[in-house]
Design an enzyme around this catalytic site. Sequence first.
Site, PDB file in Angstrom:
ATOM      1  N   TYR A 106     -12.295  11.111   3.364  1.00  0.00           N
ATOM      2  CA  TYR A 106     -12.946  10.057   2.568  1.00  0.00           C
ATOM      3  C   TYR A 106     -13.180   8.760   3.346  1.00  0.00           C
ATOM      4  O   TYR A 106     -13.549   7.741   2.759  1.00  0.00           O
ATOM      5  CB  TYR A 106     -12.197   9.885   1.235  1.00  0.00           C
ATOM      6  CG  TYR A 106     -12.505  11.104   0.381  1.00  0.00           C
ATOM      7  CD1 TYR A 106     -13.599  11.136  -0.460  1.00  0.00           C
ATOM      8  CD2 TYR A 106     -11.777  12.290   0.545  1.00  0.00           C
ATOM      9  CE1 TYR A 106     -13.963  12.285  -1.154  1.00  0.00           C
ATOM     10  CE2 TYR A 106     -12.121  13.449  -0.140  1.00  0.00           C
ATOM     11  CZ  TYR A 106     -13.224  13.441  -0.990  1.00  0.00           C
ATOM     12  OH  TYR A 106     -13.584  14.581  -1.653  1.00  0.00           O
ATOM     13  N   HIS A 119       0.798  -1.239   0.000  1.00  0.00           N
ATOM     14  CA  HIS A 119       0.000   0.000   0.000  1.00  0.00           C
ATOM     15  C   HIS A 119       0.829   1.287   0.000  1.00  0.00           C
ATOM     16  O   HIS A 119       0.785   2.070   0.944  1.00  0.00           O
ATOM     17  CB  HIS A 119      -0.977   0.017   1.198  1.00  0.00           C
ATOM     18  CG  HIS A 119      -2.015  -1.061   1.154  1.00  0.00           C
ATOM     19  ND1 HIS A 119      -3.136  -1.048   1.950  1.00  0.00           N
ATOM     20  CD2 HIS A 119      -2.113  -2.185   0.385  1.00  0.00           C
ATOM     21  CE1 HIS A 119      -3.874  -2.135   1.687  1.00  0.00           C
ATOM     22  NE2 HIS A 119      -3.264  -2.830   0.749  1.00  0.00           N
TER      23      HIS A 119
HETATM   24 CA   LIG Z   1     -13.997   5.979   1.431  1.00  0.00          CA
END
Ligand SMILES: [Ca+2]
Length: 407
Positions: free
Chosen positions: A290, A184
């Site tokens: 987010y 990641h």
């Molecule tokens: Ca999200």
Amino acid sequence: MKTQILLFMAAASLTLPACSQSTSDNATASTQTSPVETKEPNSNYKPAFAGQTRVAGVKSATNYEGRVLTEALKFPWGITSLPDGRLLITEREGAVRIVTPAGQVGDAITGLPKVNPSGQGGLLGIRVDPAFETNRMVYWVFSEPSPEGNVTAVAKGKLSADEKKMEGATVIYRATPAYKGNLHYGGRILIAPDGNLLISTGERSDLVTRPQAQSLNSGLGKVIRITKEGKPAPGNPFAGQAGARPELYSYGHRNVQSLALDPVTGDLWEAEFGPRGGDELNHIQPGKNYGWPTITYGIEYSGKKVGDAIQQKEGLEQPVYYWDPVVSPSGMTFYSSDRIPEWKNNLFIGSLSGMHLLRLIIRNDKVVGEERLLADQYQRFRDVTQGKDGALYAITDQGRLYRIDKK
Ligand SMILES: [Ca+2]
């Protein structure tokens, strides 16, 4: 189910014949189908709004083809166009090469800082300066090894006149903290019209680093906006805020391998790898959160719930679209070419685990059509860009470069 069928029929009856298409309303040229995803979802979570997942499928009316230009690349990761139409391609293990539209692969360009190619790391996204013809500057993202661990880093260098080396290559930004893991990293890069760099990072995958996606004092799990010198770009949302890093642009991301600017609105879009059943498409606004790992439509790969298993929360942004099962969205680009009118302004995303090139039709911040291109190729599509000739060029983990255009 009955309601879905009726809605589908109602939508299909509104579809106009292809010959009526003269504007950017290009959905009309493509035939509507049932949703492209037919597999069972991993969770029974409910979407926040209609059309957030499994929208109607579409089928391109244009007779297009994906032509293999070369199969000689080794784990290509990032692709971008040079002004003369040739392509600049990174290979994850550390090489950057120039490839001609005829498929001729050049030697590895030397002079780049050392990368750590283990796991998901290595040489990642790449872009050339809009003024490349005069300054020959190139910018790229990579996983940089250090005694403290690996870090997503950004470097720049000047491509030598003989195209053999990057002169004066320097690291301009590190998305610290470093971490002793190799997953990641994010790794995409864009150069915005204002001249600043947009960089995506990841939260480094492990449970111990995951909460840093929510921390404003960490470079992990972010979209970063910096100058070409690696400094925080002017006007960033957290500038001057105590305890927040001034280079951050958005946060709460998991692993972002897709960034693209809408050629019409200039808006930034992002796609990210979620957990099992939680891949997302997001419309990025500066300063917004987010959600990862607080909210997600996915579950852990072990089958356990993520956190409190919530999908929506006040103050956290909803994805415009999500995929369950995952498709593993990697590089993406909006199609601004005139070559295939029905594709105009559509978003094309490389799908790794889905093994296709995704085409999304987006209207007013909603996905209204989804198509899977080149699924018969069984390739893991890693990145896609629009060439100077207006065709799409895509690279795959298996080492192929495709040119995708009308037949
Ligand atoms: Ca999200």
